[in-house]
Design a protein around this motif. Structure first.
Motif, PDB file in Angstrom:
ATOM      1  N   LEU A 234     -12.029  -6.289   0.358  1.00 45.42           N
ATOM      2  CA  LEU A 234     -11.104  -5.536  -0.707  1.00 45.42           C
ATOM      3  C   LEU A 234      -9.864  -6.096  -0.674  1.00 45.42           C
ATOM      4  N   LYS A 235      -9.262  -6.566   0.460  1.00 42.62           N
ATOM      5  CA  LYS A 235      -8.225  -7.187   0.343  1.00 42.62           C
ATOM      6  C   LYS A 235      -8.212  -8.613  -0.437  1.00 42.62           C
ATOM      7  N   GLU A 236      -9.158  -9.590  -0.583  1.00 46.50           N
ATOM      8  CA  GLU A 236      -9.500 -10.541  -1.149  1.00 46.50           C
ATOM      9  C   GLU A 236      -9.737 -10.055  -2.712  1.00 46.50           C
ATOM     10  N   ASP A 237     -10.076  -9.124  -2.766  1.00 54.48           N
ATOM     11  CA  ASP A 237      -9.969  -8.469  -4.325  1.00 54.48           C
ATOM     12  C   ASP A 237      -8.933  -8.138  -5.068  1.00 54.48           C
ATOM     13  N   ARG A 238      -8.000  -7.599  -3.923  1.00 56.35           N
ATOM     14  CA  ARG A 238      -6.893  -7.200  -4.307  1.00 56.35           C
ATOM     15  C   ARG A 238      -6.005  -8.484  -4.775  1.00 56.35           C
ATOM     16  N   THR A 239      -6.020  -9.754  -4.087  1.00 52.62           N
ATOM     17  CA  THR A 239      -5.318 -10.661  -4.395  1.00 52.62           C
ATOM     18  C   THR A 239      -5.867 -11.369  -5.636  1.00 52.62           C
TER      19      THR A 239
ATOM     20  N   HIS B 172     -13.926   7.204 -15.089  1.00 52.82           N
ATOM     21  CA  HIS B 172     -15.075   6.751 -16.001  1.00 52.82           C
ATOM     22  C   HIS B 172     -16.032   7.128 -15.013  1.00 52.82           C
ATOM     23  N   GLU B 173     -17.068   7.902 -15.801  1.00 51.72           N
ATOM     24  CA  GLU B 173     -18.308   8.459 -15.196  1.00 51.72           C
ATOM     25  C   GLU B 173     -19.273   7.618 -14.209  1.00 51.72           C
ATOM     26  N   ASP B 174     -19.026   6.331 -14.406  1.00 52.64           N
ATOM     27  CA  ASP B 174     -19.912   5.492 -13.671  1.00 52.64           C
ATOM     28  C   ASP B 174     -19.017   4.897 -12.223  1.00 52.64           C
ATOM     29  N   GLY B 175     -17.993   5.456 -11.860  1.00 55.12           N
ATOM     30  CA  GLY B 175     -17.587   5.242 -10.633  1.00 55.12           C
ATOM     31  C   GLY B 175     -16.082   4.563 -10.574  1.00 55.12           C
ATOM     32  N   ILE B 176     -15.427   4.539 -11.824  1.00 57.18           N
ATOM     33  CA  ILE B 176     -14.140   3.953 -11.829  1.00 57.18           C
ATOM     34  C   ILE B 176     -13.130   4.880 -11.666  1.00 57.18           C
ATOM     35  N   ILE B 177     -12.297   4.668 -10.611  1.00 55.80           N
ATOM     36  CA  ILE B 177     -11.219   5.315 -10.122  1.00 55.80           C
ATOM     37  C   ILE B 177      -9.903   4.969 -10.089  1.00 55.80           C
ATOM     38  N   VAL B 178      -8.689   5.568 -10.038  1.00 53.43           N
ATOM     39  CA  VAL B 178      -7.604   5.208 -10.079  1.00 53.43           C
ATOM     40  C   VAL B 178      -6.617   5.675  -8.644  1.00 53.43           C
ATOM     41  N   THR B 179      -5.953   4.938  -8.158  1.00 46.62           N
ATOM     42  CA  THR B 179      -4.972   5.342  -6.831  1.00 46.62           C
ATOM     43  C   THR B 179      -3.508   4.182  -7.019  1.00 46.62           C
ATOM     44  N   ASN B 180      -2.758   4.374  -6.020  1.00 45.46           N
ATOM     45  CA  ASN B 180      -1.772   3.596  -6.024  1.00 45.46           C
ATOM     46  C   ASN B 180      -1.897   2.198  -5.237  1.00 45.46           C
ATOM     47  N   TYR B 181      -1.081   1.406  -5.834  1.00 42.01           N
ATOM     48  CA  TYR B 181      -1.455  -0.039  -4.867  1.00 42.01           C
ATOM     49  C   TYR B 181      -0.986   0.140  -3.546  1.00 42.01           C
ATOM     50  N   HIS B 182      -0.057   1.144  -3.054  1.00 37.63           N
ATOM     51  CA  HIS B 182       0.306   1.113  -1.518  1.00 37.63           C
ATOM     52  C   HIS B 182      -0.384   1.679  -0.813  1.00 37.63           C
ATOM     53  N   VAL B 183      -1.589   2.725  -1.375  1.00 35.15           N
ATOM     54  CA  VAL B 183      -2.972   3.178  -0.754  1.00 35.15           C
ATOM     55  C   VAL B 183      -3.737   2.251  -0.255  1.00 35.15           C
ATOM     56  N   ILE B 184      -3.953   1.032  -1.155  1.00 34.15           N
ATOM     57  CA  ILE B 184      -5.018   0.072  -0.530  1.00 34.15           C
ATOM     58  C   ILE B 184      -4.586  -1.005  -0.069  1.00 34.15           C
ATOM     59  N   SER B 185      -3.134  -0.961   0.113  1.00 34.85           N
ATOM     60  CA  SER B 185      -2.492  -1.946   1.104  1.00 34.85           C
ATOM     61  C   SER B 185      -1.708  -1.521   2.094  1.00 34.85           C
ATOM     62  N   PRO B 186      -2.203  -0.799   2.955  1.00 33.53           N
ATOM     63  CA  PRO B 186      -1.637  -0.114   4.093  1.00 33.53           C
ATOM     64  C   PRO B 186      -1.059  -1.194   5.068  1.00 33.53           C
ATOM     65  N   ARG B 187      -0.415  -0.660   6.212  1.00 31.54           N
ATOM     66  CA  ARG B 187       0.175  -1.519   7.230  1.00 31.54           C
ATOM     67  C   ARG B 187      -0.872  -2.387   7.766  1.00 31.54           C
ATOM     68  N   ASP B 188      -0.438  -3.448   8.246  1.00 32.31           N
ATOM     69  CA  ASP B 188      -1.454  -4.566   8.687  1.00 32.31           C
ATOM     70  C   ASP B 188      -1.569  -4.518  10.390  1.00 32.31           C
ATOM     71  N   THR B 189      -0.631  -3.498  10.955  1.00 40.63           N
ATOM     72  CA  THR B 189      -0.686  -3.076  12.355  1.00 40.63           C
ATOM     73  C   THR B 189      -1.946  -2.191  12.858  1.00 40.63           C
ATOM     74  N   ILE B 190      -2.701  -1.975  11.680  1.00 42.93           N
ATOM     75  CA  ILE B 190      -3.965  -0.997  12.376  1.00 42.93           C
ATOM     76  C   ILE B 190      -4.884  -1.997  11.473  1.00 42.93           C
ATOM     77  N   LYS B 191      -6.034  -1.927  12.222  1.00 44.40           N
ATOM     78  CA  LYS B 191      -7.242  -2.673  11.677  1.00 44.40           C
ATOM     79  C   LYS B 191      -8.141  -1.607  10.898  1.00 44.40           C
ATOM     80  N   TYR B 192      -8.301  -1.818   9.819  1.00 46.01           N
ATOM     81  CA  TYR B 192      -9.236  -0.923   8.924  1.00 46.01           C
ATOM     82  C   TYR B 192     -10.405  -1.487   8.772  1.00 46.01           C
ATOM     83  N   ASP B 193     -11.595  -0.438   8.630  1.00 40.65           N
ATOM     84  CA  ASP B 193     -12.917  -0.787   8.385  1.00 40.65           C
ATOM     85  C   ASP B 193     -13.272  -0.912   6.915  1.00 40.65           C
TER      86      ASP B 193
END
Length: 302
Positions: free
Chosen positions: A68-73, A131-152
């Motif tokens: 997901l981080k690669e997608d973000r970039t 969108h009914e097919d599973g397109i959602i919106v949130t914040n950029y900062h929600v998908i780019s949290p602190r790197d001090t924690i390893k997320y799955d």
């Protein structure tokens, strides 16, 4: 003599009554307290979602956070290519609005392994379906949290407790604090919120999110102003509807239930700003990304 005695008793009763009333008042004043309770139903909802997330991670049925981080970039500041139809909706009562928002608002969480117990936990944020097919919106900062924690991975949970895996970041804007994501619905059609074409200062708005894990929490206010962020040179707006930590990415809609903005941040203003002592809190600004900015990352279907 008998009359005087009766008057004496009556006087005692009156005095006792006044004294009793005063005591009750004093007791009331000294026993009023603010109870520090946990989020109502929040823990149960989040714990149940965490159990399902744990199963998905253990079975390797999630999208790794590194992907997901690669997608973000890769999709940084690009149009998502998602087609959205702008539709006019009827005005809703407060109760109708709650259920309208609840069906489309999501609990967004990044999963991580706790360093104090063997369990998987979820961070707390908000998002919504466009969108009914599973397109959602949130914040950029929600998908780019602190790197001090390893997320799955990253997951979305609807009001019924169904957990969806976030599979792709379609568009990400740090300047606008927006992210458009794809979730795996397993073919299920979801209830999407319609998007307004623009936002109007002074119009009534409703917000839904999960502030401090108070899940599916709705508030009402108005759009108080629109302005341009001096640091990022991007349009923003403020609203008077209450929200707090955990509501990031939640929908802000007009009285017809059309999205006019996305919850982004808060900014506190104190009497002593610019001095060593902050002073008293005077104004807490509720900052929102206008829907006109979100529309730039989408295609309008004809």
């Amino acid at each position: 003599m008998k009359i005087n005695y009766i008057l004496y008793l009556s006087l005692i009763l009156v005095c006792s009554s006044c004294k009793s009333t005063k005591n009750v008042s004093e007791v009331s004043d000294t026993t009023v307290e603010i109870i520090d309770e946990g989020a109502e139903n929040g823990s149960e909802f989040v714990n149940a979602a965490s159990v399902e997330v744990n199963k998905l991670v253990a079975a390797n049925l999630h999208t790794p956070f590194t992907k997901l981080k690669e997608d973000r970039t890769k999709n940084f500041e690009v149009n998502s290519g998602v087609e959205i139809a702008h539709m006019n909706s009827d005005k809703k009562t407060g109760n109708q609005m709650y259920h309208h928002l609840q069906k489309s608002t999501l609990y967004i969480g990044s999963s991580y392994l706790c360093d104090k117990c063997p369990n998987v936990h979820l961070s707390a944020a908000s998002g919504f379906i466009i969108h009914e097919d599973g397109i959602i919106v949130t914040n950029y900062h929600v998908i780019s949290p602190r790197d001090t924690i390893k997320y799955d991975g990253l997951f979305a949970v609807d009001h019924e407790g169904t957990v969806y895996v976030v599979t792709e970041v379609l568009s990400a804007s740090k300047a606008n604090d927006l992210a458009i994501l794809k979730i795996d619905t397993k073919g299920k059609k979801l209830s999407a919120l319609p998007l307004a074409e623009t936002e109007l200062v002074g119009e009534d708005v409703y917000m839904m999110g999960h502030p401090f894990r108070n899940t599916f929490f709705m508030t009402k206010g108005i759009i108080s102003r629109k302005y341009v962020d001096s640091k990022k040179a991007q349009p923003k707006m403020t609203i008077t509807a209450e929200f707090g930590l955990g509501a990031s990415g939640g929908p802000v809609v007009n009285d017809s239930g059309e999205v006019v903005g996305v919850v982004s941040a808060t900014r506190a203003n104190y009497t002593g700003e610019g001095t060593k002592e902050k002073g008293d809190l005077q104004l807490l600004l509720k900052i929102v990304i206008p829907v006109s900015q979100l529309n730039k990352y989408l295609n309008e279907s004809v």
